[in-house]
Write a protein that holds these residues in place. Structure first.
Motif, short mmCIF file in Angstrom:
data_model
loop_
_atom_site.label_atom_id
_atom_site.label_comp_id
_atom_site.label_asym_id
_atom_site.label_seq_id
_atom_site.Cartn_x
_atom_site.Cartn_y
_atom_site.Cartn_z
N GLY A 92 0.81 -1.20 0.00
CA GLY A 92 0.00 0.00 0.00
C GLY A 92 0.85 1.26 0.00
O GLY A 92 0.52 2.25 -0.67
N LYS A 93 1.97 1.22 0.71
CA LYS A 93 2.86 2.39 0.74
C LYS A 93 3.50 2.61 -0.62
O LYS A 93 3.63 3.75 -1.09
CB LYS A 93 3.93 2.21 1.82
N ARG A 94 3.91 1.52 -1.28
CA ARG A 94 4.50 1.64 -2.61
C ARG A 94 3.50 2.28 -3.57
O ARG A 94 3.84 3.14 -4.39
CB ARG A 94 4.97 0.28 -3.12
N GLU A 95 2.25 1.83 -3.50
CA GLU A 95 1.22 2.38 -4.38
C GLU A 95 1.00 3.86 -4.08
O GLU A 95 0.84 4.68 -5.00
CB GLU A 95 -0.08 1.61 -4.20
N TRP A 96 0.97 4.23 -2.79
CA TRP A 96 0.80 5.63 -2.40
C TRP A 96 1.94 6.49 -2.95
O TRP A 96 1.71 7.58 -3.47
CB TRP A 96 0.73 5.72 -0.87
N GLU A 97 3.17 5.98 -2.85
CA GLU A 97 4.32 6.72 -3.35
C GLU A 97 4.24 6.95 -4.86
O GLU A 97 4.56 8.04 -5.36
CB GLU A 97 5.62 5.99 -2.98
N GLU A 98 3.78 5.93 -5.57
CA GLU A 98 3.74 6.02 -7.03
C GLU A 98 2.55 6.84 -7.52
O GLU A 98 2.66 7.66 -8.44
CB GLU A 98 3.69 4.62 -7.64
N GLU A 99 1.39 6.62 -6.91
CA GLU A 99 0.16 7.19 -7.45
C GLU A 99 -0.23 8.53 -6.83
O GLU A 99 -0.90 9.34 -7.49
CB GLU A 99 -0.99 6.19 -7.26
N THR A 100 0.14 8.77 -5.60
CA THR A 100 -0.30 9.98 -4.90
C THR A 100 0.85 10.93 -4.60
O THR A 100 0.78 12.13 -4.87
CB THR A 100 -1.01 9.61 -3.58
N LEU A 101 1.93 10.38 -4.07
CA LEU A 101 3.04 11.23 -3.61
C LEU A 101 3.86 11.79 -4.77
O LEU A 101 4.24 12.96 -4.77
CB LEU A 101 3.93 10.43 -2.66
N SER A 102 4.16 10.96 -5.75
CA SER A 102 5.16 11.32 -6.76
C SER A 102 4.82 12.61 -7.50
O SER A 102 5.69 13.44 -7.74
CB SER A 102 5.34 10.17 -7.76
N SER A 103 3.56 12.79 -7.86
CA SER A 103 3.21 14.00 -8.62
C SER A 103 3.40 15.26 -7.78
O SER A 103 3.82 16.30 -8.29
CB SER A 103 1.76 13.90 -9.11
N THR A 104 3.08 15.17 -6.49
CA THR A 104 3.27 16.32 -5.60
C THR A 104 4.75 16.63 -5.42
O THR A 104 5.17 17.79 -5.43
CB THR A 104 2.61 16.06 -4.23
N LEU A 105 5.57 15.56 -5.26
CA LEU A 105 7.00 15.77 -5.13
C LEU A 105 7.58 16.40 -6.40
O LEU A 105 8.42 17.31 -6.31
CB LEU A 105 7.70 14.43 -4.85
N ASP A 106 7.14 15.91 -7.55
CA ASP A 106 7.67 16.45 -8.81
C ASP A 106 7.33 17.94 -8.95
O ASP A 106 8.13 18.73 -9.46
CB ASP A 106 7.08 15.68 -9.99
N ARG A 107 6.16 18.30 -8.48
CA ARG A 107 5.70 19.68 -8.68
C ARG A 107 6.25 20.64 -7.62
O ARG A 107 6.66 21.75 -7.95
CB ARG A 107 4.17 19.70 -8.65
N PHE A 108 6.25 20.19 -6.37
CA PHE A 108 6.60 21.12 -5.29
C PHE A 108 7.86 20.74 -4.52
O PHE A 108 8.47 21.59 -3.87
CB PHE A 108 5.43 21.20 -4.28
N GLY A 109 8.26 19.47 -4.57
CA GLY A 109 9.40 19.02 -3.77
C GLY A 109 9.10 19.10 -2.28
O GLY A 109 7.95 19.18 -1.86
N GLU A 110 10.16 19.08 -1.48
CA GLU A 110 10.03 19.21 -0.03
C GLU A 110 10.95 20.32 0.46
O GLU A 110 11.83 20.80 -0.27
CB GLU A 110 10.36 17.88 0.66
N ARG A 111 10.77 20.72 1.70
CA ARG A 111 11.53 21.86 2.25
C ARG A 111 13.03 21.60 2.28
O ARG A 111 13.83 22.52 2.12
CB ARG A 111 11.05 22.17 3.66
N LYS A 112 13.42 20.36 2.54
CA LYS A 112 14.84 20.01 2.64
C LYS A 112 15.08 18.67 1.96
O LYS A 112 14.16 17.86 1.83
CB LYS A 112 15.27 19.92 4.11
N GLU A 113 16.31 18.46 1.56
CA GLU A 113 16.64 17.16 0.97
C GLU A 113 16.69 16.08 2.04
O GLU A 113 16.41 14.92 1.76
CB GLU A 113 18.01 17.24 0.26
N GLU A 114 17.07 16.46 3.25
CA GLU A 114 17.23 15.48 4.32
C GLU A 114 16.65 16.03 5.61
O GLU A 114 16.89 17.19 5.96
CB GLU A 114 18.72 15.15 4.50
N PHE A 115 15.91 15.23 6.32
CA PHE A 115 15.38 15.59 7.62
C PHE A 115 16.00 14.68 8.68
O PHE A 115 16.09 13.46 8.47
CB PHE A 115 13.85 15.44 7.66
N THR A 116 16.43 15.27 9.79
CA THR A 116 17.00 14.47 10.88
C THR A 116 16.40 14.94 12.19
O THR A 116 15.77 16.00 12.27
CB THR A 116 18.54 14.61 10.96
N THR A 117 16.60 14.13 13.24
CA THR A 117 16.21 14.57 14.57
C THR A 117 17.06 15.78 14.94
O THR A 117 18.04 16.11 14.27
CB THR A 117 16.40 13.44 15.58
#
Length: 558
Positions: free
Chosen positions: A13-38
């Protein structure tokens, strides 16, 4: 423990979410940082946590129920639903009379525990008229030279009704003796005295450098206190094994609990080697941790520390009394995170840090004043800090259920990760001969210094944002409403201790000091002799000097 088939379905289910839901948002907007740590970079923070991140989690063995092993969810069955944490506010206001006034104010404002700060001369075992004390009397806390000062601090404060924490280490035996003496003079049964002395000399060698004696006699003083209090003052916590200053020096969250528990192991082993029964003294041990800004990492740290201590006490020391395995701790919000710039922002920082401590199940809490980056806190900033705790207790709902973040895939994964990292550090400590040897060789100090250096580099290069310091800066006028200690107040304290020496029964003081010297030279417990000495109005400096002469002074690297 999750069913393997369920886990595989979640992975798919997570793989499907990454491919079908997440990927388009990442391609368009990205994230605030390349890497997040504690917060301290100890662990990577994933985008999303699922049961697949804690596949081996066993509820009974790893999480359990409050008041039962492994104590992940808390050491008491009802936690804050039964009794709120003790609300302490750190106070030490130059003179004994001023400190008494601040204590009375805090009690009137609803503080349920007192926390006592001492000036540097007192912490180093010097009287106010010593050359080494010049310019420092009353500056970072209250100046205590003798029992007379202690009597003034606790005037009209019944010791059978308050709990007092004292941030004192090298001369801890002396200040504890004074507290006992004041209680005796108030007619309080010693069994009713409640509070904590920090008494953690290992932390001084590691991070704070306010030590007097070498490690071996320092450990003897600590084990003498353990034995004395087990018999005479059973409700008093004989040590507060402190990660607070380790974290203030720059450690990661995992290093904080690893080195703190490592110090605890050293103290327990010393007491066992001195012939004490672990289940007789271990219930009186307490811990002292820092609460930093990353709320979820801090909650996980507290949960991991409880679980680790239960394992250590059972597996390494064979403790059978459940109270010996319960890690009870005080928390203070992080002084090192307070900024001199835009000091009002510190109120917000302290609020978030206090929330982390409460969600993590602390037994008592001190919230810093907003101006502590600049001076001793003013009355107004102390009131705001106390109100922060009271709002948290009565308005936020954070104390209404036990361990509310348990079961969060992220928090459970983080708890496991911090525990694993901390145990790996402890294994390295063992390979280096234990904490005492690791500290003597400066290995522990170097680990903390390396982390602190990297954090400072991140701030200076803008990789880590500190609001008001390297981002969101404003022009502001210098803050002038600060507490200070005048030269006249310092001289008045010097005059008081000199007058005391002239007015006391000199022969009684000398006899008591001679008795202490004999005890230091032999195997007798020194605590009864220190109590006798303070009751004869021997000063902190005189008592400490006897032990300096008999035990020597610690010089790092020698």
């Amino acid at each position: 423990m999750f069913d393997p088939d369920d886990l595989e379905a979640i992975r798919e289910g997570k793989r499907e979410w990454e491919e079908e839901t997440l990927s388009s948002t990442l391609d368009r907007f990205g994230e605030r940082k390349e890497e997040f740590t504690t917060d301290t970079g100890g662990q990577d923070v994933k985008r999303l946590y699922t049961p697949d991140d804690v596949p081996d989690l066993d509820y009974e063995d790893d999480v359990g129920f409050p008041g039962e092993e492994p104590y992940t969810r808390g050491v008491y069955p009802t936690m804050h639903r039964g009794r709120l944490w003790t609300m302490r506010q750190y106070a030490g206001m130059g003179t004994a009379a001023e400190t008494n006034e601040r204590f009375q104010y805090l009690i009137d404002q609803g503080s349920s525990g007192l926390s006592m700060a001492f000036d540097l001369p007192t912490q180093m075992g010097y009287d106010s008229d010593a050359k080494m004390a010049a310019g420092e009397v009353g500056k970072s806390g209250v100046a205590i030279d003798s029992l007379e000062d202690f009597e003034r601090v606790f005037d009209d404060i019944p010791l059978d009704e308050v709990s007092t924490s004292m941030t004192i280490n090298a001369p801890a035996a002396v200040l504890l003796a004074m507290y006992i003496a004041v209680g005796d003079r108030q007619g309080v049964d010693r069994e009713e005295l409640r509070g904590t002395i920090q008494n953690d000399i290992m932390k001084e060698y590691i991070a704070r450098n306010l030590y007097i004696y070498p490690p071996e006699p320092s450990m003897r003083l600590i084990t003498d206190i353990f034995a004395f209090c087990a018999e005479e003052v059973p409700s008093f916590n004989t040590i507060s094994i402190s990660g607070y200053h380790i974290r203030e020096a720059g450690s990661t969250a995992a290093q904080e609990i690893a080195f703190t528990l490592g110090d605890g192991i050293e103290y327990v082993q010393a007491a066992v080697d001195a012939g004490l029964d672990v289940d007789e003294f271990a219930p009186q041990l307490s811990f002292f941790f820092n609460a930093h800004n990353n709320i979820l990492e801090e909650v996980a740290k507290f949960r991991a520390a409880r679980r680790m201590w239960a394992k250590i006490m059972e597996e390494q020391f064979g403790a059978e009394n459940p109270k010996s395995k319960q890690l009870k701790f005080h928390t203070q919000t992080a002084g090192s995170t307070l900024t001199a710039q835009q000091i009002e922002n510190n109120v917000v920082r302290v609020g978030y840090q206090a929330l982390a401590a409460v969600l993590g199940g602390t037994q008592s809490l001190h919230t810093n004043g907003k101006d502590e980056a600049l001076s001793l806190p003013t009355e107004q900033s102390v009131r705001t800090a106390l109100r922060t705790q009271q709002i948290l207790a009565h308005e936020s709902g954070a104390a209404d259920t036990i361990d509310p973040l348990a079961g969060s895939y992220y928090v459970e994964s983080l708890t496991d990760g911090i525990e694993e990292e901390a145990f790996e550090i402890l294994e390295e400590v063992d390979r280096r001969g234990g904490m005492l040897d690791a500290v003597k060789s400066q290995w522990v100090q170097r680990q903390i210094q390396d982390t602190a250096f990297e954090r400072q580099r991140e701030i200076e290069e803008g990789e880590r944002i500190i609001v008001g310091v390297n981002e969101y800066e404003v022009e502001e006028e210098a803050h002038v409403d600060l507490e200070d200690v005048s030269e006249e107040e310092e001289q008045a304290q010097i005059d008081r201790v000199q007058a005391l020496r002239e007015d006391r029964d000199s022969e009684a003081a000398e006899d008591a000091l001679a008795g202490l010297r004999d005890a230091c030279r032999g195997d007798a417990n020194v605590m009864p002799h220190i109590v006798d000495a303070v009751k004869a109005y021997a000063t902190v400096g005189e008592i400490s000097d006897v032990m300096r002469e008999e035990f020597g002074e610690y010089k790092p690297g020698q």
